[in-house]
Scaffold this active site. Structure first.
Site, PDB file in Angstrom:
ATOM      1  N   GLU A 224      -9.832   1.780   4.462  1.00  0.00           N
ATOM      2  CA  GLU A 224     -10.192   1.383   3.105  1.00  0.00           C
ATOM      3  C   GLU A 224     -10.058  -0.135   2.964  1.00  0.00           C
ATOM      4  OE1 GLU A 224      -8.673   2.264  -1.480  1.00  0.00           O
ATOM      5  OE2 GLU A 224      -7.333   2.607   0.222  1.00  0.00           O
ATOM      6  N   HIS A 225      -8.896  -0.664   3.346  1.00  0.00           N
ATOM      7  CA  HIS A 225      -8.640  -2.103   3.333  1.00  0.00           C
ATOM      8  C   HIS A 225      -8.346  -2.561   4.755  1.00  0.00           C
ATOM      9  CE1 HIS A 225      -7.021  -0.530  -0.575  1.00  0.00           C
ATOM     10  NE2 HIS A 225      -7.785  -1.505  -1.047  1.00  0.00           N
TER      11      HIS A 225
ATOM     12  N   HIS B 162     -54.172  17.179  -1.774  1.00  0.00           N
ATOM     13  CA  HIS B 162     -53.781  15.763  -1.649  1.00  0.00           C
ATOM     14  C   HIS B 162     -54.998  14.938  -1.218  1.00  0.00           C
ATOM     15  CE1 HIS B 162     -49.668  17.209  -1.854  1.00  0.00           C
ATOM     16  NE2 HIS B 162     -49.197  15.973  -1.751  1.00  0.00           N
TER      17      HIS B 162
ATOM     18  N   ASP C  39      -7.079  -6.085  -5.096  1.00  0.00           N
ATOM     19  CA  ASP C  39      -6.699  -5.025  -6.030  1.00  0.00           C
ATOM     20  C   ASP C  39      -6.791  -5.489  -7.475  1.00  0.00           C
ATOM     21  OD1 ASP C  39      -6.270  -2.948  -4.325  1.00  0.00           O
ATOM     22  OD2 ASP C  39      -4.093  -3.096  -4.298  1.00  0.00           O
TER      23      ASP C  39
ATOM     24  N   GLN D 141       0.811  -1.215   0.000  1.00  0.00           N
ATOM     25  CA  GLN D 141       0.000   0.000   0.000  1.00  0.00           C
ATOM     26  C   GLN D 141       0.844   1.264   0.000  1.00  0.00           C
ATOM     27  OE1 GLN D 141      -3.519  -0.036  -0.475  1.00  0.00           O
ATOM     28  NE2 GLN D 141      -2.603  -1.982  -1.063  1.00  0.00           N
TER      29      GLN D 141
ATOM     30  N   HIS E 247       2.118   2.962  -3.249  1.00  0.00           N
ATOM     31  CA  HIS E 247       1.244   3.756  -4.115  1.00  0.00           C
ATOM     32  C   HIS E 247       1.735   5.191  -4.232  1.00  0.00           C
ATOM     33  CE1 HIS E 247      -2.133   1.370  -5.474  1.00  0.00           C
ATOM     34  NE2 HIS E 247      -2.238   0.813  -4.286  1.00  0.00           N
TER      35      HIS E 247
END
Length: 428
Positions: free
Chosen positions: A321-322, A414, A355, A254, A257
């Protein structure tokens, strides 16, 4: 290199969950300026920014069919085979998300149901900087295709030669409208439309803080987005049964990245943490993207807690996220996991699998948004429309209640819309 924290109290949690992203000054001003220029000048503005930001002199914004076809010849056969496997698994997992409509009789004579309709025009943003993410083409394009979107547009940073794997993946999915634009200007083009690019109803895809800010701006001008998605992040909960070399490899997967990525390791076993950090340094030294990973590790943490309950509690507050559960009895922990984008169970469930090729989607909420956003799915490319059919008997069953409620709210028209029908039924 990586900050170590022992037995944090709950009062420390707010500091622990802070992400590493430091917002650049004037991001909003830059976004507003580029949006205004694209709205006013269309394609010309896009070409100007392609030259300014990507050093690309473009005569055509759209990728030609010849370029798309040529990409197939430029991709290595082994990579094609890998992409094909990933395509199959992603398609299988997402196809199963389609639901059959079920009609519900709420009371005799009143039938209600929901049907899904594809969002017609969707824009997919594919980053193409230091890592051309052709895998994201599959993750976004496949569910869009399954949902039945009428017009799927793909934007990736401008270049005379887009990475052929991006074009090959797009062709495999069936995407034909591909444009050589990136960054804020790509999001602006999808928001407003230009001479070449159609206006999108919804925009998908990850990006840096400029792209993320542009997507937030898109919402302000009436275009939906998938989610706020920023730099990648991973949290690992590891017990004494975890394999330090595996854990270290996942953490590095990770942080490579980019420098603004972040990883968190939580364990109730200090030996596990120390062995993992040794492995981390050994593996880091041979990474091609060592510079990015090293910078991201400066903003990452290894946390020793008293027990697994504390580990889960801290993970839920962080909302990663993960999330990898590198523990012996991972299945037993699942009911306690309430905030996470995607979860990986056991020593052999590498985050890299999600991924690329396990089948689940890797477009996931970051920066704590896993508390209130889901990852991309087929549902992301659809909207739900409710239907109802009411018979004469049905209206007689619910009409009086409608009249009472409408009158109580002071909405007499109505009430009358029902009353006039009931009076007609009474006279028949």
């Amino acid at each position: 290199m990586i900050e170590k924290i022992k037995y944090p109290s709950q009062e420390m949690y707010p500091d622990i969950i802070q992400r590493s992203v430091k917002a650049e000054r004037n991001v909003s001003a830059i976004v507003n300026e580029i949006f205004a220029a694209v709205k006013q000048d269309g394609d010309e503005a896009l070409k100007k920014y392609a030259l300014q930001f990507d050093k690309a002199q473009l005569t055509e914004l759209k990728v030609s069919q010849q370029e798309i076809d040529a990409s197939e010849r430029s991709v290595d056969a082994k990579l094609k085979k890998a992409i094909s496997l990933a395509y199959k698994n992603i398609y299988t997992f997402h196809k199963a998300q389609l639901r059959k409509n079920k009609k519900i009789t709420t009371v005799k004579g009143v039938v209600c149901w929901i049907e899904a309709r594809a969002i017609e025009h969707v824009g997919l943003y594919i980053p193409g900087g230091t890592a051309p993410l052709f895998s994201t083409v599959l993750m976004l394009g496949i569910p869009a295709m399954i949902a039945g979107c009428k017009n799927i547009m793909l934007c990736t940073p401008a270049s005379e030669d887009i990475n052929p794997a991006i074009l090959y993946s797009a062709k495999l999915v069936g995407i034909q409208n591909i444009y050589k634009i990136g960054g804020i200007q790509a999001i602006a083009a999808l928001c407003y439309g230009t001479e070449t690019i159609a206006k999108a109803d919804k925009i998908f895809g990850p990006g840096n803080q400029y792209v993320t800010a542009a997507k937030m701006k898109a919402q302000q001008v009436g275009v939906a987005i998938d989610m706020p998605a920023g730099p990648s992040e991973l949290l690992i909960i590891a017990d004494k049964n975890a394999v330090p070399s595996f854990v270290a490899a996942d953490l590095l997967s990770q942080v490579e990245h980019g420098p603004d990525s972040q990883v968190i390791l939580i364990s109730d076993n200090e030996k596990m943490i120390e062995e993992t950090l040794i492995e981390l340094q050994n593996q880091l030294n041979v990474l091609p993207r060592k510079e990015f990973a090293t910078a991201a590790l400066q903003n990452s943490k290894a946390i020793l807690v008293n027990n697994m309950s504390e580990a889960i509690e801290l993970s839920n507050v962080y909302a990663p996220e993960h999330l990898i559960l590198a523990v012996k009895h991972a299945n037993k922990m699942l009911p306690a996991i309430v905030n996470a984008g995607s979860v990986f169970l056991g020593n052999y469930s590498s985050e890299s699998a999600g991924d690329y090729a396990s089948g689940t989607n890797h477009c996931l909420p970051t920066n704590g948004f896993a508390r209130n956003y889901s990852g991309v799915s087929v549902d992301s490319f659809q909207k739900k429309i409710s239907f109802q059919k009411i018979s004469k008997k049905g209206l007689q069953n619910i009409g009086p209640a409608i009249e009472q409620m409408a009158a109580a709210e002071g909405l007499i028209a109505h009430k009358n819309a029902v009353r006039i029908r009931l009076m007609k039924l009474g006279s028949d």
